[in-house]
Design an enzyme around this catalytic site. Structure first.
Site, PDB file in Angstrom:
ATOM      1  N   LYS A  15       0.837  -1.202   0.000  1.00 59.20           N
ATOM      2  CA  LYS A  15       0.000   0.000   0.000  1.00 59.20           C
ATOM      3  C   LYS A  15       0.869   1.248   0.000  1.00 59.20           C
ATOM      4  O   LYS A  15       0.614   2.204  -0.731  1.00 59.20           O
ATOM      5  CB  LYS A  15      -0.794   0.053   1.316  1.00 59.20           C
ATOM      6  CG  LYS A  15      -2.130  -0.556   1.275  1.00 59.20           C
ATOM      7  CD  LYS A  15      -2.772  -0.149   2.597  1.00 59.20           C
ATOM      8  CE  LYS A  15      -3.981  -0.951   2.868  1.00 59.20           C
ATOM      9  NZ  LYS A  15      -4.561  -0.589   4.178  1.00 59.20           N
ATOM     10  N   ASP A  72      -8.006   2.229   4.630  1.00 56.45           N
ATOM     11  CA  ASP A  72      -8.562   0.920   4.970  1.00 56.45           C
ATOM     12  C   ASP A  72      -9.342   0.438   3.758  1.00 56.45           C
ATOM     13  O   ASP A  72     -10.139   1.172   3.186  1.00 56.45           O
ATOM     14  CB  ASP A  72      -9.448   0.976   6.211  1.00 56.45           C
ATOM     15  CG  ASP A  72      -9.428  -0.365   6.937  1.00 56.45           C
ATOM     16  OD1 ASP A  72      -8.329  -0.909   7.172  1.00 56.45           O
ATOM     17  OD2 ASP A  72     -10.511  -0.896   7.253  1.00 56.45           O
ATOM     18  N   LYS A 176      -2.613   0.142 -12.506  1.00 54.56           N
ATOM     19  CA  LYS A 176      -3.541  -0.142 -11.405  1.00 54.56           C
ATOM     20  C   LYS A 176      -3.967   1.158 -10.711  1.00 54.56           C
ATOM     21  O   LYS A 176      -5.152   1.392 -10.487  1.00 54.56           O
ATOM     22  CB  LYS A 176      -2.889  -1.107 -10.399  1.00 54.56           C
ATOM     23  CG  LYS A 176      -3.802  -1.448  -9.227  1.00 54.56           C
ATOM     24  CD  LYS A 176      -3.161  -2.373  -8.192  1.00 54.56           C
ATOM     25  CE  LYS A 176      -4.039  -2.454  -6.956  1.00 54.56           C
ATOM     26  NZ  LYS A 176      -3.410  -3.156  -5.830  1.00 54.56           N
TER      27      LYS A 176
HETATM   28  P1  ITT Z   1      -2.654  -1.373   7.153  1.00 50.94           P
HETATM   29  O1  ITT Z   1      -3.918  -1.489   7.971  1.00 50.94           O
HETATM   30  O2  ITT Z   1      -1.420  -1.410   7.982  1.00 50.94           O
HETATM   31  O3  ITT Z   1      -2.689  -0.220   6.209  1.00 50.94           O
HETATM   32  P2  ITT Z   1      -3.549  -3.934   6.046  1.00 50.94           P
HETATM   33  O4  ITT Z   1      -2.903  -4.918   5.109  1.00 50.94           O
HETATM   34  O5  ITT Z   1      -4.014  -4.421   7.388  1.00 50.94           O
HETATM   35  O6  ITT Z   1      -2.555  -2.683   6.192  1.00 50.94           O
HETATM   36  P3  ITT Z   1      -6.302  -3.372   5.181  1.00 50.94           P
HETATM   37  O7  ITT Z   1      -6.893  -3.862   6.452  1.00 50.94           O
HETATM   38  O8  ITT Z   1      -6.839  -2.109   4.627  1.00 50.94           O
HETATM   39  O9  ITT Z   1      -4.716  -3.241   5.276  1.00 50.94           O
HETATM   40  O10 ITT Z   1      -6.392  -4.417   3.992  1.00 50.94           O
HETATM   41  C1  ITT Z   1      -7.201  -5.487   3.998  1.00 50.94           C
HETATM   42  C2  ITT Z   1      -6.749  -6.539   3.031  1.00 50.94           C
HETATM   43  O11 ITT Z   1      -7.362  -6.258   1.780  1.00 50.94           O
HETATM   44  C3  ITT Z   1      -5.252  -6.618   2.735  1.00 50.94           C
HETATM   45  O12 ITT Z   1      -4.606  -7.429   3.646  1.00 50.94           O
HETATM   46  C4  ITT Z   1      -5.270  -7.249   1.348  1.00 50.94           C
HETATM   47  O13 ITT Z   1      -5.434  -8.637   1.439  1.00 50.94           O
HETATM   48  C5  ITT Z   1      -6.530  -6.661   0.741  1.00 50.94           C
HETATM   49  N1  ITT Z   1      -6.237  -5.491  -0.092  1.00 50.94           N
HETATM   50  C6  ITT Z   1      -6.154  -4.191   0.280  1.00 50.94           C
HETATM   51  N2  ITT Z   1      -5.859  -3.421  -0.778  1.00 50.94           N
HETATM   52  C7  ITT Z   1      -5.756  -4.252  -1.847  1.00 50.94           C
HETATM   53  C8  ITT Z   1      -5.464  -4.075  -3.202  1.00 50.94           C
HETATM   54  O14 ITT Z   1      -5.196  -2.866  -3.708  1.00 50.94           O
HETATM   55  N3  ITT Z   1      -5.443  -5.149  -3.993  1.00 50.94           N
HETATM   56  C9  ITT Z   1      -5.695  -6.381  -3.513  1.00 50.94           C
HETATM   57  N4  ITT Z   1      -5.979  -6.648  -2.234  1.00 50.94           N
HETATM   58  C10 ITT Z   1      -6.004  -5.588  -1.408  1.00 50.94           C
END
Ligand code: ITT
Length: 194
Positions: A15, A72, A176
């Site tokens: 991210k 998020d 993307k």
């Molecule tokens: P932070 O909270 O530290 O930012 P995280 O990985 O916990 O990181 P999220 O809770 O927002 O972040 O993400 C949820 C999940 O959604 C993440 O672990 C990925 O599996 C998926 N995800 C998020 N953004 C994505 C993307 O652009 N493409 C594909 N999967 C994504």
């Protein structure tokens, strides 16, 4: 006026990379949780993306005093009533890998005719004066049954955005970012900065 410095309140290096690609060219210096080794991991226990995004941005703003931006994101699948949604990171259990989460998704989707879905990102920004702002970005697409591609992260190998034949994991990060949930939420944020 763009702030000189923004703290990216995320521990997810994929991210951070996508966010940096858009924000660094604007001349903004970016810090992240990695610059503060004594920072704690924020428990994402809120029932909505908005709640978790605000919780992360507030924590890091209070810790550093810097304008802080969090993201998020959830994958919302129509046939699964919006799951995994806010639980996307731990769909197959706490500490599940991207592969395990994706495999669970494909099992749940086995035999489903309706494969439409969306990624939704909520960006929370707590500015230098502590004021809170939210920005949303959505990208609709289809869940395919066999993963394809090795770019990106998370559920990217099984998500084909509408209007494309390639999965997110087969697109470059520039491609993307142009159409993604995160790219769209960030565009609104950048417009807000003026
Ligand atoms: P932070 O909270 O530290 O930012 P995280 O990985 O916990 O990181 P999220 O809770 O927002 O972040 O993400 C949820 C999940 O959604 C993440 O672990 C990925 O599996 C998926 N995800 C998020 N953004 C994505 C993307 O652009 N493409 C594909 N999967 C994504």
């Amino acid at each position: 006026m763009f702030p000189k410095e923004i703290l990216l309140a995320s521990a997810n290096p994929h991210k951070i990379e996508e966010l940096e690609q858009i924000l660094i060219p604007l001349g903004i210096t970016l810090k992240s949780a990695r610059d503060y080794p004594d920072g704690e991991e924020v428990d994402e226990d809120q029932p909505s993306l908005e709640g978790n995004a605000l919780k992360k941005a507030r924590y890091w703003h209070q810790k550093t005093g810097l304008p802080s931006l969090s993201d998020d994101t959830g994958l919302e699948v129509d046939a699964l009533s919006g799951a995994p949604g806010v639980h996307s990171a731990r769909y197959a259990g706490n500490n599940a890998s991207y592969l395990q989460n994706t495999e669970k998704l494909l099992r749940e989707m086995n035999g489903q005719k309706n494969r439409s879905a969306q990624f939704r990102t909520v960006i929370a920004f707590v500015d230098g004066k502590g004021r809170e702002h939210l920005f949303e970005g959505v990208c609709r697409g289809t869940i395919i049954s066999e993963p394809r591609g090795d770019k990106g992260f998370g559920y990217d190998p099984v998500f084909v955005p509408d209007g494309y034949e390639r999965t997110f994991a087969e697109l470059s990060s520039e491609e993307k970012n142009l159409i993604s949930h995160r790219g769209r939420a960030l565009k609104k944020f950048v417009e807000f900065l003026g």
